[in-house]
Write a protein that holds these residues in place. Structure first.
Motif, short mmCIF file in Angstrom:
data_model
loop_
_atom_site.label_atom_id
_atom_site.label_comp_id
_atom_site.label_asym_id
_atom_site.label_seq_id
_atom_site.Cartn_x
_atom_site.Cartn_y
_atom_site.Cartn_z
N ALA A 23 0.86 -1.10 -0.11
CA ALA A 23 -0.09 -0.09 0.16
C ALA A 23 0.94 1.19 0.14
CB ALA A 23 -0.95 -0.10 1.26
N CYS A 24 0.59 2.17 -0.80
CA CYS A 24 1.36 3.37 -1.14
C CYS A 24 0.75 4.52 -1.20
CB CYS A 24 2.49 3.15 -1.79
SG CYS A 24 3.84 3.91 -1.50
N ASN B 194 4.18 11.08 -0.14
CA ASN B 194 5.82 11.21 -0.26
C ASN B 194 6.02 12.33 -1.13
OD1 ASN B 194 5.56 10.09 -3.03
ND2 ASN B 194 5.66 7.82 -2.07
N PHE C 2 15.87 13.77 -2.44
CA PHE C 2 16.55 14.50 -1.41
C PHE C 2 17.76 15.00 -1.96
CE2 PHE C 2 13.35 11.71 0.61
CZ PHE C 2 12.48 12.55 1.25
N CYS D 166 5.24 -0.28 2.18
CA CYS D 166 5.68 0.39 0.97
C CYS D 166 6.17 -0.79 -0.12
CB CYS D 166 6.76 1.25 0.95
SG CYS D 166 6.40 2.94 1.78
N PRO D 167 5.85 -0.74 -1.27
CA PRO D 167 6.42 -1.86 -2.34
C PRO D 167 7.78 -1.83 -2.29
CG PRO D 167 4.83 -0.27 -3.27
CD PRO D 167 5.08 0.29 -2.07
N LYS E 143 10.33 5.18 -9.82
CA LYS E 143 10.85 6.48 -9.73
C LYS E 143 11.41 6.84 -8.19
CE LYS E 143 9.35 11.34 -10.17
NZ LYS E 143 8.25 12.27 -10.10
N GLN E 144 12.44 7.53 -8.27
CA GLN E 144 12.85 7.80 -6.84
C GLN E 144 11.94 8.59 -5.84
OE1 GLN E 144 14.18 8.82 -9.77
NE2 GLN E 144 13.94 11.29 -9.91
N ASN E 145 11.92 7.72 -4.80
CA ASN E 145 11.22 8.33 -3.52
C ASN E 145 9.71 8.20 -3.79
OD1 ASN E 145 13.44 8.98 -1.77
ND2 ASN E 145 14.09 10.51 -3.39
N THR E 146 9.49 7.36 -4.34
CA THR E 146 7.84 7.09 -4.70
C THR E 146 7.29 5.89 -3.63
OG1 THR E 146 8.31 5.70 -6.75
CG2 THR E 146 7.61 8.07 -6.89
N ASN E 147 8.45 5.05 -3.41
CA ASN E 147 8.02 3.66 -2.50
C ASN E 147 8.56 4.10 -1.00
OD1 ASN E 147 7.12 2.50 -4.66
ND2 ASN E 147 8.97 0.97 -4.95
N THR E 148 8.02 5.13 -0.65
CA THR E 148 8.34 5.69 0.80
C THR E 148 7.13 6.01 1.40
OG1 THR E 148 8.70 7.86 -0.02
CG2 THR E 148 10.52 6.61 0.07
N ASN F 68 22.62 6.51 -2.47
CA ASN F 68 22.97 8.03 -2.62
C ASN F 68 23.61 7.92 -4.19
OD1 ASN F 68 22.28 8.50 0.01
ND2 ASN F 68 24.42 7.68 0.66
N ILE F 69 23.54 8.92 -4.71
CA ILE F 69 24.17 9.43 -6.07
C ILE F 69 24.87 10.71 -5.90
CG2 ILE F 69 23.87 9.78 -8.55
CD1 ILE F 69 20.91 8.35 -7.96
N LYS G 187 22.68 12.93 -4.25
CA LYS G 187 21.19 12.94 -4.32
C LYS G 187 20.74 11.67 -3.74
CE LYS G 187 20.81 13.10 -8.98
NZ LYS G 187 20.32 13.29 -10.40
N VAL G 188 19.82 11.61 -2.80
CA VAL G 188 19.29 10.54 -2.11
C VAL G 188 17.90 9.87 -2.34
CG1 VAL G 188 18.79 9.69 0.36
CG2 VAL G 188 20.42 11.77 -0.09
N ASP G 189 17.87 8.56 -2.72
CA ASP G 189 16.59 8.00 -3.24
C ASP G 189 16.60 6.98 -2.14
OD1 ASP G 189 14.79 6.33 -4.26
OD2 ASP G 189 16.05 5.81 -5.77
N LEU G 190 15.36 7.03 -1.32
CA LEU G 190 15.19 6.03 -0.16
C LEU G 190 14.10 5.03 -0.55
CD1 LEU G 190 15.02 9.05 2.36
CD2 LEU G 190 16.97 7.12 1.87
#
Lengths: 96, 474
Positions: free
Chosen positions: A68-69, A74, A89, B24-25, B31-36, B130-131, B138-141
């Protein structure tokens, strides 16, 4: 436990925080106060108590593996970050 | 003489649908920071909720390596500050992991075996990515909070070869259990190597050096060999104490060397303590019974293939080395063909034709097709030679086996009438040779077979031709 300038230096390194010179004495005082407060626990006799002892004997709840998201959340979080770009970020360069 | 001592830590990313402590999946390449969410971004007040499937997969692994599965395990907090971990700590299992004291068998090419002990396998949360770009990072979580199973071996391996055999077997087990994609390039099977040396006969463990994140079996072998050479040289030069320090080194594949990742710095202080946001993880009897059910593993499958199909140990180990290969082979066998032919056509003919990124899971030639092709050889429809031509075509295009045999006109003529006519013609046209043959020149038989095959344009079933000529020439 004694909080002194050496320990504060070490804590700064570990937390990547910098305490301003004029604040150091105050922070040392506050940390000492917190530790002294927690130190009260040492009065308790814990002989024979299992080191896994917990106030609650309950086991952790487990959820089913169902995704679930909420992308709105976000998006909002990214917007509130001090710095962001292209949904990343942004942080100061990390030296590896 | 020196002895090499190697221990391995493998981080296996579990292929659950959701993260370890939030819903979160876990999908790769989103896409970066969408599964957060607030939990994996460590927003104040968000709390972790344990994913049951992670425990399921950990129990399966524990069962597979014949380990102790702790009915009660605990989470601990490991503090470290880095932008890929928004909470500034990692939830892991330091003191009582879910799996302890397992073992894994490695198989040498000469047929001998060795048991490698596994110290533990514990559950922990992965970090983000981190990139680095100029003055910023750039941080992708998306990956932050993905479940990992960290599998720690005992220092039981004595050569780079043993280390690679261990990793290949471990990889196979994880794939057979389907608890991870275990893709080294994508980082779902990450290997850290601990290497030290000691004079042979010495029981003491000397300074170990850790080499981190090497992303192929070949590079692991190379990295170990280079590191061992560096340590041996330092020992022989008398500089061991100064040069070999406990540190983390990086393998540089272009320069072919290992080098220190960090300058001298204070030892990290992780300040471990029991995780206050989670209670203990308890496995009920029902869960234990249900989750310790596992499919047939490589070692068992190998033994079964040897027994059931009379396969050599080497062939059986090749076929069972990956779950995809084993499945392909078993699907081929459903066509009712011989194991020997199935093995050859799979490991030699098909694999020899798969170039570049092609492999048995993405080729047009699925197990059913290759099985049928072998069946067509066995039932005499085509010759082995013709089958190779058919396979060339099948690898190129998505076509059906019988269609290609027809299109290429490769069907063998087994119709005795037609073949008898051909043989009669050959005999009539070569009366002299017939006389010589009958006079005792046995070698000439090959000549008649050759002529008959040629006259049939290679389409005759050689077996049938042999029989007819034998009868006619007497």
């Amino acid at each position: 436990m004694q909080v002194d300038d050496t320990l504060l230096n070490r804590l700064e390194k570990l937390s990547h925080l910098k305490i301003a010179d004029e604040k150091r004495a105050e922070v040392i005082g506050q940390l000492s106060e917190i530790l002294n407060f927690v130190d009260n626990l040492n009065e308790l006799n814990t002989d024979g108590v299992d080191d896994k002892f917990s106030m609650s004997d309950a086991a952790t709840f487990m959820r089913e593996d169902k995704p679930a998201c909420d992308t709105k959340i976000n998006d909002d979080i990214i917007k509130h970050a001090p710095q962001s770009a292209d949904h990343f970020f942004i942080v100061p360069k990390i030296i590896e | 003489m020196f002895e090499v001592v190697i221990g391995l830590e493998v981080h296996v990313q579990l292929n659950t649908k959701t993260k370890l402590f939030c819903s979160c999946p876990t999908s790769f390449n989103h896409k970066q920071n969408t599964n957060t969410c607030p939990t994996c971004l460590a927003l104040p007040g968000a709390l972790p909720v344990f994913n049951k499937e992670v425990l399921h997969k950990a129990i399966m692994f524990g069962t597979a390596i014949d380990a102790t599965v702790n009915k009660t395990s605990y989470f601990d907090r490991k503090s470290y500050f880095y932008p890929d971990s928004p909470s500034a700590y990692q939830i892991t299992q330091l003191y009582t992991p879910v799996v302890e004291h397992g073992k894994l068998r490695i198989d040498f090419e000469n047929g001998s075996h060795k048991i490698i002990r596994i110290n533990r396998a514990h559950i922990e949360a992965d970090a983000g990515k981190n990139i680095h770009e100029g003055d910023i990072s750039k941080v992708d979580l998306n990956r932050a909070g993905t479940p990992l199973l960290e599998i720690v071996s005992e220092p039981d391996m004595r050569s780079a070869e043993e280390a690679v055999l261990y990793l290949k077997k471990l990889h196979a087990i994880v794939r057979y259990l389907d608890i991870s994609d275990a893709n080294m390039q994508e980082g779902s099977f990450r290997v850290d190597v601990n290497v030290s040396i000691r004079p042979k006969g010495d029981e003491k463990l000397y300074t170990r050096v850790e080499i981190k994140n090497i992303n192929s079996f070949r590079f692991i072998q190379k990295a170990i060999e280079l590191e061992v050479a560096r340590q041996v040289e330092a020992w022989e030069d008398g500089t061991y104490k100064d040069e070999i320090v406990q540190e983390t080194r990086l393998f540089d594949q272009t320069k072919q060397e290992t080098r220190s990742m960090r300058g001298k710095e204070e030892a990290a202080d992780y300040r471990y303590f029991p995780e206050p946001d989670l209670l203990k993880a308890v496995i009920s009897d029902e869960m234990m019974a249900l989750y310790s059910k596992i499919p047939e593993l490589p070692d068992e499958k190998m033994e079964r293939f040897i027994k059931e199909y009379g396969m050599s140990e080497y062939n059986a180990s090749v076929i069972t080395s990956s779950v995809e290969m084993a499945k392909y082979f078993e699907d081929m066998m459903d066509e009712g063909i011989s194991a020997k032919n199935a093995t050859t056509w799979l490991t030699v003919e098909l694999q020899g034709r798969l170039k570049g990124d092609m492999n048995i899971t993405n080729t047009h030639v699925d197990a059913k097709k290759l099985g049928l092709l072998v069946k067509r050889i066995e039932d005499g429809t085509i010759s082995g030679k013709a089958a190779k031509e058919v396979l060339d075509k099948l690898v190129e295009e998505n076509l059906d086996v019988d269609g290609v045999i027809d299109a290429l006109g490769l069907k063998q003529v087994s119709d005795t009438g037609a073949l008898e006519a051909i043989c009669d013609e050959i005999i009539n046209a070569n009366q002299e040779k017939v006389a010589e043959y009958r006079g005792g020149k046995d070698k000439l038989f090959g000549f008649f077979v050759g002529q008959a095959m040629k006259a049939s344009k290679g389409s005759a079933n050689p077996q049938t031709i042999n029989e007819i000529l034998k009868a006619k020439l007497g």
